[in-house]
Write a protein that holds these residues in place. Structure first.
Motif, PDB file in Angstrom:
ATOM      1  N   UNK A 297      52.519  35.007  53.994  1.00 46.46           N
ATOM      2  CA  UNK A 297      53.800  35.655  54.224  1.00 46.46           C
ATOM      3  C   UNK A 297      54.812  35.443  53.114  1.00 46.46           C
ATOM      4  N   UNK A 298      54.518  34.524  52.181  1.00 46.26           N
ATOM      5  CA  UNK A 298      55.471  34.254  51.102  1.00 46.26           C
ATOM      6  C   UNK A 298      55.395  35.335  50.026  1.00 46.26           C
ATOM      7  N   UNK A 299      56.522  35.537  49.347  1.00 47.75           N
ATOM      8  CA  UNK A 299      56.605  36.494  48.235  1.00 47.75           C
ATOM      9  C   UNK A 299      56.448  35.727  46.933  1.00 47.75           C
ATOM     10  N   UNK A 300      55.607  36.233  46.048  1.00 47.24           N
ATOM     11  CA  UNK A 300      55.374  35.560  44.763  1.00 47.24           C
ATOM     12  C   UNK A 300      55.282  36.599  43.657  1.00 47.24           C
ATOM     13  N   UNK A 301      55.500  36.136  42.430  1.00 46.39           N
ATOM     14  CA  UNK A 301      55.360  36.977  41.249  1.00 46.39           C
ATOM     15  C   UNK A 301      54.025  36.665  40.583  1.00 46.39           C
ATOM     16  N   UNK A 302      53.394  37.691  40.030  1.00 41.73           N
ATOM     17  CA  UNK A 302      52.123  37.497  39.343  1.00 41.73           C
ATOM     18  C   UNK A 302      51.896  38.560  38.295  1.00 41.73           C
ATOM     19  N   UNK A 303      50.858  38.356  37.496  1.00 43.18           N
ATOM     20  CA  UNK A 303      50.503  39.301  36.441  1.00 43.18           C
ATOM     21  C   UNK A 303      49.144  39.913  36.737  1.00 43.18           C
ATOM     22  N   UNK A 304      49.045  41.213  36.561  1.00 49.39           N
ATOM     23  CA  UNK A 304      47.782  41.920  36.767  1.00 49.39           C
ATOM     24  C   UNK A 304      46.841  41.570  35.616  1.00 49.39           C
ATOM     25  N   UNK A 305      45.678  40.998  35.955  1.00 47.67           N
ATOM     26  CA  UNK A 305      44.717  40.583  34.926  1.00 47.67           C
ATOM     27  C   UNK A 305      43.463  41.452  34.916  1.00 47.67           C
ATOM     28  N   UNK A 306      43.238  42.208  35.974  1.00 47.95           N
ATOM     29  CA  UNK A 306      42.053  43.077  36.001  1.00 47.95           C
ATOM     30  C   UNK A 306      42.265  44.168  37.037  1.00 47.95           C
ATOM     31  N   UNK A 307      41.779  45.360  36.709  1.00 56.57           N
ATOM     32  CA  UNK A 307      41.894  46.506  37.615  1.00 56.57           C
ATOM     33  C   UNK A 307      40.498  47.042  37.887  1.00 56.57           C
ATOM     34  N   UNK A 308      40.121  47.083  39.165  1.00 55.22           N
ATOM     35  CA  UNK A 308      38.815  47.581  39.583  1.00 55.22           C
ATOM     36  C   UNK A 308      39.014  48.796  40.480  1.00 55.22           C
ATOM     37  N   UNK A 309      37.951  49.574  40.736  1.00 59.05           N
ATOM     38  CA  UNK A 309      38.105  50.757  41.593  1.00 59.05           C
ATOM     39  C   UNK A 309      38.612  50.431  42.990  1.00 59.05           C
ATOM     40  N   UNK A 310      38.349  49.206  43.468  1.00 56.78           N
ATOM     41  CA  UNK A 310      38.736  48.858  44.831  1.00 56.78           C
ATOM     42  C   UNK A 310      40.057  48.089  44.911  1.00 56.78           C
ATOM     43  N   UNK A 311      40.638  47.717  43.776  1.00 54.09           N
ATOM     44  CA  UNK A 311      41.899  46.984  43.822  1.00 54.09           C
ATOM     45  C   UNK A 311      42.239  46.347  42.485  1.00 54.09           C
ATOM     46  N   UNK A 312      43.258  45.495  42.499  1.00 54.77           N
ATOM     47  CA  UNK A 312      43.719  44.829  41.273  1.00 54.77           C
ATOM     48  C   UNK A 312      43.807  43.328  41.517  1.00 54.77           C
ATOM     49  N   UNK A 313      43.386  42.547  40.508  1.00 55.42           N
ATOM     50  CA  UNK A 313      43.473  41.091  40.586  1.00 55.42           C
ATOM     51  C   UNK A 313      44.773  40.632  39.928  1.00 55.42           C
ATOM     52  N   UNK A 314      45.504  39.797  40.647  1.00 50.07           N
ATOM     53  CA  UNK A 314      46.813  39.326  40.196  1.00 50.07           C
ATOM     54  C   UNK A 314      46.749  37.815  40.011  1.00 50.07           C
ATOM     55  N   UNK A 315      47.134  37.355  38.829  1.00 46.56           N
ATOM     56  CA  UNK A 315      47.136  35.927  38.518  1.00 46.56           C
ATOM     57  C   UNK A 315      48.468  35.324  38.951  1.00 46.56           C
ATOM     58  N   UNK A 316      48.379  34.343  39.840  1.00 53.38           N
ATOM     59  CA  UNK A 316      49.575  33.661  40.318  1.00 53.38           C
ATOM     60  C   UNK A 316      49.890  32.436  39.449  1.00 53.38           C
TER      61      UNK A 316
END
Length: 681
Positions: A297-316
């Motif tokens: 439930x917490x809000x955090x900032x992150x950077x997108x490190x990889x984009x796949x057809x099913x979604x995006x990976x975000x580095x926290x």
């Protein structure tokens, strides 16, 4: 004093000079014997001693006691600056010119012969030697161990080096593997020596190494899947997944060959002699406290490190990445690929949805950080609100209008016109067109908004049509469609009535485009249907401006034919001009959505959007949609209502020519009494 005067001063008489020469020769013994003895010392291919008598330019003049001196290139001396006139040197007498008295000498060859003799006296095959790598030659290296020897490239190291030139100028240890006395050639191997040394070290290492130990090693090779680290006798594999808690694209991003690193021993396979190493294990895992750092439930900032057809990976943070599934990127927009929303390097705000520490997985959501636009949509767009939006997509059952960013409403075909049956939304609006409409209903929980176009104006069936086409009024019209249960007549633009087959005789030959006079039998504002009968009185027809002998209008006939060709087969025989009731409209919506779902319709509308229509139809009371049998009985005109002369026409109409389904939708309702009688039957 002149030169000749000086010569006369020291000149000797010829007799005296001859006597002195004879005395010298007599003291030295027999001259021929002395010459023969000296000549035996100057045999070709023999190492002799000589004396440096002169150094000039690039040449060194050496006297070996022969008739003449020999000349040697200065390149054959290791250090020409250390050679002085009068130094004794060993040289090889390569050849002798007895006639001319000349000799050919070589300092380099003499050194090699002496070195060879010294080496073969000291070492044999299998002995270890130390030498200096001089230069690279074809197939390997030239090594000086006192004499130049050959080190093949395959024997330089246990791993094939990319460039063996890196050994030039270095001192190395190697093993003599071959001596060719005839050719004065020696072959050495550095690899064999290293292999023996490593084998001994490996045996010792395998008895000492244990999981959990910290060892120092040298990176010897890098592959896509990891790096091989020399622990001193045996190589261990440092897999890419064990290098860092954070994402690594390639091991070379972190390591390079010959790096000295500290690693942790993870596993040891004594039988297969394999060792698994870890680098990240020296530091605590960030996943151990992930639930405390990033509670659900917490809000955090992150950077997108990889984009796949099913979604995006975000580095926290380093070692912590979460997945934003494509379904968690927008509340309402249909996203075909995550790349439409984010790209690598973007900084995004996300909400933690779920954490699985055992699998080291975090589920993140982007749309949750923006708030759900459907939460208060009923307050912003209450029913009755006039909105304006862009037609985003057209389907067979209606149009989706974007009234706000991320908020689409469905404008069903049944809500586009009060009087005209719309078969295709493109008859009214186009994709990309900006239109006004009225909000009919809002369901925030189901994310559905129903829109209406016809509701922008008053319903003409409530007043205008009721007044203009009251029962018993007479009108002129044009035949638009001929079916097996009757004929449709256009009374005015987008308004039609039905001449049921019971109102016709075999003598009535009407076709599309024919102008006719009709009288209104009944006007049903609830069902939005007009029942007509044909006027045959010439006087009345003349008053209406209808010529019974006129040819059909070609333009109307062509338009009717085109409309019939475009109409779906299922709608033939249906009263296209009649607008269904609200209950029937809901039934049509459900039917359209069901057809689209079964046919796998590949429009841009999502299954959820089609489901909106079906769900709305399901909410309509079942009692509003009469059964086929009831509709057929209720709407089929009674034979008693028709004029006496027309009665046979009703009898002649076969039952199969007016299917129950078609009659239920299209046959006009008739007076109540015959209707009741038909029901009783």
């Amino acid at each position: 004093m002149r030169a000749r005067d000086k010569i006369r001063q020291y000149d000797l008489p010829d007799t005296e000079l001859e006597a002195q020469v004879q005395a010298i020769l007599t003291e030295g013994g027999d001259l021929d014997a002395r010459y023969d003895a000296g000549a035996s010392e100057f045999t070709p291919n023999k190492v002799v001693k000589g004396k440096v008598v002169d150094i000039r330019n690039d040449e060194v003049v050496v006297d070996i006691g022969y008739k003449s001196e020999g000349i040697i290139s200065s390149n054959e001396f290791n250090n020409i600056d250390e050679i002085d006139v009068g130094d004794q040197v060993d040289v090889l007498l390569e050849s002798v010119d007895e006639a001319g008295g000349g000799v050919v000498l070589s300092k380099r060859k003499a050194d090699r012969i002496k070195g060879w003799e010294r080496v073969v006296k000291t070492y044999g095959e299998g002995d270890d030697v130390r030498g200096h790598v001089v230069k690279k030659i074809k197939g390997g290296l030239l090594v000086d161990i006192g004499v130049p020897v050959f080190l093949p490239a395959s024997q330089v190291s246990i791993r094939r080096a990319n460039d063996i030139s890196e050994f030039i100028g270095k001192d190395i240890e190697a093993r003599i593997i071959k001596i060719d006395h005839e050719r004065m050639n020696i072959v050495i191997s550095r690899r064999k020596l290293i292999e023996e040394q490593r084998e001994e070290a490996k045996k010792t290492l395998l008895t000492e190494i244990k999981p959990g130990q910290i060892r120092v090693g040298v990176v010897k090779n890098i592959a896509d899947f990891g790096a091989f680290v020399d622990l001193g006798g045996i190589d261990g594999l440092l897999h890419i997944t064990d290098m860092s808690w954070s994402r690594l694209t390639h091991p070379s991003d972190l390591l390079k060959i010959d790096d000295e690193i500290e690693v942790m021993v993870l596993r040891v396979d004594q039988e297969r002699e394999r060792i698994a190493l870890g680098l990240k294990q020296k530091f605590p895992s960030p996943w151990e406290t992930v639930e405390l750092k990033y509670p659900v439930g917490s809000r955090v900032q992150g950077n997108v490190v990889n984009v796949m057809p099913y979604g995006a990976f975000v580095k926290l943070e380093d070692g912590i990445e979460g997945l934003v599934h494509i379904s968690e990127m927008s509340w309402s927009k249909r996203i075909n690929h995550p790349g439409e929303v984010v790209k690598v390097g973007d900084e995004v705000e996300v909400v933690v949805l779920d954490i699985n520490r055992d699998k080291q997985e975090i589920s993140l959501g982007m749309k949750q950080a923006d708030g759900n636009p459907w939460d208060d949509v009923d307050k912003r767009f209450p029913p009755g609100t006039v909105v304006e939006g862009v037609v985003r997509n057209l389907t067979s059952y209606g149009a989706f209008v974007e009234i706000e960013d991320g908020i689409d409403g469905l404008l069903h075909v049944s809500d586009m016109s009060w009087t005209k049956k719309i078969a295709n939304p493109q008859e009214v609006i186009d994709k990309g067109q900006r239109v006004q409409s009225v909000v009919l209903s809002v369901h925030p929980d189901k994310k559905r908004i129903a829109l209406g176009l016809k509701q922008l104006s008053l319903d003409p069936w409530q007043k205008e049509i009721l007044e203009t086409f009251a029962p018993e009024t007479e009108h002129a019209g044009s035949v638009t469609k001929v079916t097996n249960f009757g004929i449709f007549v256009e009374l005015e633009d987008e308004l039609e009535g039905l001449l049921h087959i019971s109102e016709l005789t075999p003598a009535d030959h009407l076709e599309a485009g024919t102008r006719v006079g009709v009288r209104v039998l009944r006007l049903d504002t609830d069902e939005r249907k007009i029942a007509l009968t044909l006027i045959r009185d010439p006087e009345i027809l003349g008053a209406l401006g209808v010529d019974p002998d006129a040819e059909p209008d070609p333009a109307l006939a062509a338009a009717a034919a085109a409309a019939a060709a475009e109409a779906p087969a299922a709608d033939e025989g249906a009263a296209e001009s009649e607008t269904p009731s609200e209950a029937e409209g809901d039934a049509e919506k459900a039917e359209d959505a069901q057809v689209a779902a079964e046919a796998g319709e590949t429009s841009e509308a999502s299954p959820e959007e089609a489901g909106e229509v079906k769900a709305e139809a399901e909410e309509a009371p079942e009692s509003e949609t009469p059964s086929d049998a009831e509709g057929a009985a209720a709407e089929e005109p009674a034979a008693e209502e028709a004029p006496a002369e027309d009665a046979p026409a009703a009898e002649e109409a076969p039952a199969e020519e007016a299917p129950a389904e078609e009659t239920a939708e299209e046959a006009p309702a008739e007076p109540s009494e015959p209707e009741g009688e038909k029901k009783d039957e």
